[in-house]
Design a protein around this motif. Structure first.
Motif, PDB file in Angstrom:
ATOM      1  N   MET A   1     -34.692   3.321 -13.645  1.00  0.00           N
ATOM      2  CA  MET A   1     -34.463   3.743 -15.027  1.00  0.00           C
ATOM      3  C   MET A   1     -32.993   3.613 -15.386  1.00  0.00           C
ATOM      4  O   MET A   1     -32.125   3.688 -14.528  1.00  0.00           O
ATOM      5  N   SER A   2     -32.730   3.413 -16.687  1.00  0.00           N
ATOM      6  CA  SER A   2     -31.370   3.360 -17.209  1.00  0.00           C
ATOM      7  C   SER A   2     -31.314   4.130 -18.519  1.00  0.00           C
ATOM      8  O   SER A   2     -32.316   4.276 -19.209  1.00  0.00           O
ATOM      9  N   THR A   3     -30.124   4.599 -18.850  1.00  0.00           N
ATOM     10  CA  THR A   3     -29.894   5.239 -20.134  1.00  0.00           C
ATOM     11  C   THR A   3     -29.143   4.253 -21.012  1.00  0.00           C
ATOM     12  O   THR A   3     -28.078   3.766 -20.640  1.00  0.00           O
ATOM     13  N   LEU A   4     -29.720   3.948 -22.156  1.00  0.00           N
ATOM     14  CA  LEU A   4     -29.133   3.019 -23.110  1.00  0.00           C
ATOM     15  C   LEU A   4     -28.653   3.818 -24.313  1.00  0.00           C
ATOM     16  O   LEU A   4     -29.424   4.551 -24.921  1.00  0.00           O
ATOM     17  N   VAL A   5     -27.362   3.695 -24.617  1.00  0.00           N
ATOM     18  CA  VAL A   5     -26.773   4.385 -25.766  1.00  0.00           C
ATOM     19  C   VAL A   5     -26.322   3.311 -26.748  1.00  0.00           C
ATOM     20  O   VAL A   5     -25.488   2.470 -26.422  1.00  0.00           O
ATOM     21  N   ILE A   6     -26.904   3.328 -27.948  1.00  0.00           N
ATOM     22  CA  ILE A   6     -26.602   2.329 -28.968  1.00  0.00           C
ATOM     23  C   ILE A   6     -26.133   3.047 -30.227  1.00  0.00           C
ATOM     24  O   ILE A   6     -26.793   3.963 -30.701  1.00  0.00           O
ATOM     25  N   THR A   7     -25.002   2.609 -30.765  1.00  0.00           N
ATOM     26  CA  THR A   7     -24.537   3.104 -32.058  1.00  0.00           C
ATOM     27  C   THR A   7     -24.777   1.992 -33.066  1.00  0.00           C
ATOM     28  O   THR A   7     -24.322   0.862 -32.882  1.00  0.00           O
ATOM     29  N   LEU A   8     -25.537   2.334 -34.105  1.00  0.00           N
ATOM     30  CA  LEU A   8     -25.964   1.352 -35.093  1.00  0.00           C
ATOM     31  C   LEU A   8     -25.465   1.708 -36.479  1.00  0.00           C
ATOM     32  O   LEU A   8     -25.332   2.877 -36.816  1.00  0.00           O
TER      33      LEU A   8
END
Length: 78
Positions: free
Chosen positions: A43-50
């Protein structure tokens, strides 16, 4: 509007490609993108600012929740 999404995703290039491909198709501005490996290496944590308007953001979130590779999605307003 700027919004940050925190997603718990399956670790692998396919997951990142699906999510970034969605952003590209929707014409959404990706302001930042960070992928962190979790303790469980699958598993990975994906942090996206849009940057997108409300309708686009709602559609992106709805479609991301449908992906089998996305296990959890949390929205945060900036």
């Amino acid at each position: 509007m700027t919004k940050t999404l925190h997603a718990m995703v399956k670790n692998g290039p396919e997951s990142l490609m699906r999510i970034t491909g969605l952003m590209k198709r929707r014409g959404c501005e990706v302001k930042s993108l960070r992928l962190e490996l979790d303790e469980d290496s699958s598993m990975s944590t994906l942090v996206i600012t849009l940057g997108a308007n409300d309708d686009e953001m709602d559609n992106i979130i709805m479609q991301m929740r449908r992906f089998q590779d996305v296990f959890q999605l949390i929205e945060k307003y900036n």
